[in-house]
Design a protein around this motif. Structure first.
Motif, PDB file in Angstrom:
ATOM      1  N   GLU A   1       4.015   5.956  -5.575  1.00 16.91           N
ATOM      2  CA  GLU A   1       3.655   5.550  -7.018  1.00 16.91           C
ATOM      3  C   GLU A   1       3.011   6.843  -7.401  1.00 16.91           C
ATOM      4  O   GLU A   1       2.918   7.433  -8.628  1.00 16.91           O
ATOM      5  CB  GLU A   1       3.260   3.909  -7.681  1.00 16.91           C
ATOM      6  N   LYS A   2       2.027   7.016  -6.698  1.00 17.13           N
ATOM      7  CA  LYS A   2       0.793   7.670  -7.331  1.00 17.13           C
ATOM      8  C   LYS A   2       1.527   9.316  -7.239  1.00 17.13           C
ATOM      9  O   LYS A   2       1.230   9.944  -7.900  1.00 17.13           O
ATOM     10  CB  LYS A   2       0.050   7.624  -6.858  1.00 17.13           C
ATOM     11  N   ILE A   3       1.780   9.574  -5.888  1.00 19.67           N
ATOM     12  CA  ILE A   3       2.057  10.732  -5.614  1.00 19.67           C
ATOM     13  C   ILE A   3       3.556  11.333  -6.646  1.00 19.67           C
ATOM     14  O   ILE A   3       3.449  11.995  -7.301  1.00 19.67           O
ATOM     15  CB  ILE A   3       2.983  11.167  -3.919  1.00 19.67           C
ATOM     16  N   GLU A   4       4.772  10.356  -7.189  1.00 21.28           N
ATOM     17  CA  GLU A   4       5.256  10.116  -7.948  1.00 21.28           C
ATOM     18  C   GLU A   4       5.063  10.772  -9.574  1.00 21.28           C
ATOM     19  O   GLU A   4       4.926  11.320 -10.127  1.00 21.28           O
ATOM     20  CB  GLU A   4       6.423   9.139  -7.769  1.00 21.28           C
ATOM     21  N   THR A   5       3.687   9.891  -9.700  1.00 23.10           N
ATOM     22  CA  THR A   5       3.103  10.053 -11.256  1.00 23.10           C
ATOM     23  C   THR A   5       2.408  11.454 -11.449  1.00 23.10           C
ATOM     24  O   THR A   5       2.731  11.764 -12.363  1.00 23.10           O
ATOM     25  CB  THR A   5       2.324   8.949 -11.468  1.00 23.10           C
ATOM     26  N   ASN A   6       1.870  11.773 -10.540  1.00 28.83           N
ATOM     27  CA  ASN A   6       0.761  13.593 -10.006  1.00 28.83           C
ATOM     28  C   ASN A   6       2.119  13.955 -10.344  1.00 28.83           C
ATOM     29  O   ASN A   6       1.253  15.360 -11.726  1.00 28.83           O
ATOM     30  CB  ASN A   6       0.188  13.248  -8.965  1.00 28.83           C
TER      31      ASN A   6
ATOM     32  N   ASP B   1       4.092   1.138  -0.790  1.00 27.51           N
ATOM     33  CA  ASP B   1       4.384   1.222  -2.749  1.00 27.51           C
ATOM     34  C   ASP B   1       3.623   2.086  -3.317  1.00 27.51           C
ATOM     35  O   ASP B   1       4.114   2.661  -4.312  1.00 27.51           O
ATOM     36  CB  ASP B   1       4.938  -0.093  -3.135  1.00 27.51           C
ATOM     37  N   ASP B   2       2.105   1.583  -3.696  1.00 25.54           N
ATOM     38  CA  ASP B   2       1.015   2.337  -4.446  1.00 25.54           C
ATOM     39  C   ASP B   2       0.897   4.179  -4.431  1.00 25.54           C
ATOM     40  O   ASP B   2       0.908   5.051  -5.007  1.00 25.54           O
ATOM     41  CB  ASP B   2      -0.185   1.577  -4.669  1.00 25.54           C
ATOM     42  N   SER B   3       0.826   4.069  -3.113  1.00 22.08           N
ATOM     43  CA  SER B   3       1.008   5.411  -2.727  1.00 22.08           C
ATOM     44  C   SER B   3       1.738   6.452  -3.418  1.00 22.08           C
ATOM     45  O   SER B   3       1.732   7.260  -3.848  1.00 22.08           O
ATOM     46  CB  SER B   3       1.015   5.943  -1.118  1.00 22.08           C
TER      47      SER B   3
ATOM     48  N   ASN C   1       1.161  -1.046  -0.258  1.00 23.10           N
ATOM     49  CA  ASN C   1       0.033   0.269   0.221  1.00 23.10           C
ATOM     50  C   ASN C   1       1.069   1.613   0.119  1.00 23.10           C
ATOM     51  O   ASN C   1       0.717   2.436  -0.423  1.00 23.10           O
ATOM     52  CB  ASN C   1      -1.003  -0.126   1.556  1.00 23.10           C
TER      53      ASN C   1
END
Length: 205
Positions: A141-146, A137-139, A135
């Motif tokens: 990744e989302k922050i980096e993508t945004n 790691d997913d968070s 969880n």
């Protein structure tokens, strides 16, 4: 009733000390509850007399083959005599320790069940930890993508501005070209007399 091991805490006989330690180790490894009675402690005179009187085996050692009194360790079940070290060790070797001690040794299956419960709990804990890590790691990744998407937006606006500037330059060039064409057309439409008058005016200036 319970197992009692009569020992000597200040014995100078090394073999006696080793025997006492081995008895303790075996009983603990088999989860047999017992009480160690040190006959050399102050106030234990009655316990010492009881051991010497009721022990039918002398517990002979290599260094003391004919002791005057039974040597520790001596094993009892409450007040019932079980035997000395040699008898204890033999019973353990032939897997008859529970009969020797007159007790029921805890079933190994109970220990297996306890171990299974512990392993199951550890497995559940590990699964929960893995889910938590996933969880996180997913968070991240989302922050980096945004963050990458946000950083790209200004560049799009810059491209729009650049394209707008290029269009404006093209329009200016077109305007200058049209003006030149109009002047050329005017020159073409000028009559010879008009050219002569213009030349005179320029010479007078």
């Amino acid at each position: 009733m319970g197992v009692k091991v009569y020992v000597s805490g200040i014995s100078g006989n090394k073999e006696v000390k080793k025997r006492q330690q081995r008895v303790f180790m075996i009983l603990e490894s088999k989860n047999v509850p017992f009480v160690a009675v040190d006959i050399t402690e102050p106030g234990k005179e009655d316990e010492k007399d009881f051991m010497q009187t009721n022990s039918t085996s002398l517990g002979c050692t290599v260094s003391d083959t004919s002791p005057r009194h039974p040597l520790p360790p001596q094993i009892f079940n409450d007040r019932d005599y079980c035997g000395d070290y040699d008898q204890f060790d033999l019973a353990n070797e032939i897997d008859k320790l529970e009969q020797f001690l007159r007790v029921e040794v805890p079933n190994s299956n109970d220990n297996d069940e306890s171990n299974n419960v512990i392993q199951e709990a550890q497995s559940k804990t590990q699964v929960a930890e893995n889910e938590l890590v996933n969880n996180v790691d997913d968070s991240v990744e989302k922050i980096e993508t945004n963050g990458i998407a946000s950083s790209r937006e200004p560049s799009v606006e810059s491209e729009k501005k650049t394209n707008g500037a290029e269009v404006a330059v093209d329009e200016e060039v077109v305007d200058d070209g049209e003006a030149a064409e109009e002047e050329a057309d005017e020159e073409k439409n000028t009559t010879p007399s008009e050219e002569l008058i213009r030349s005179e005016q320029e010479a007078a200036d």
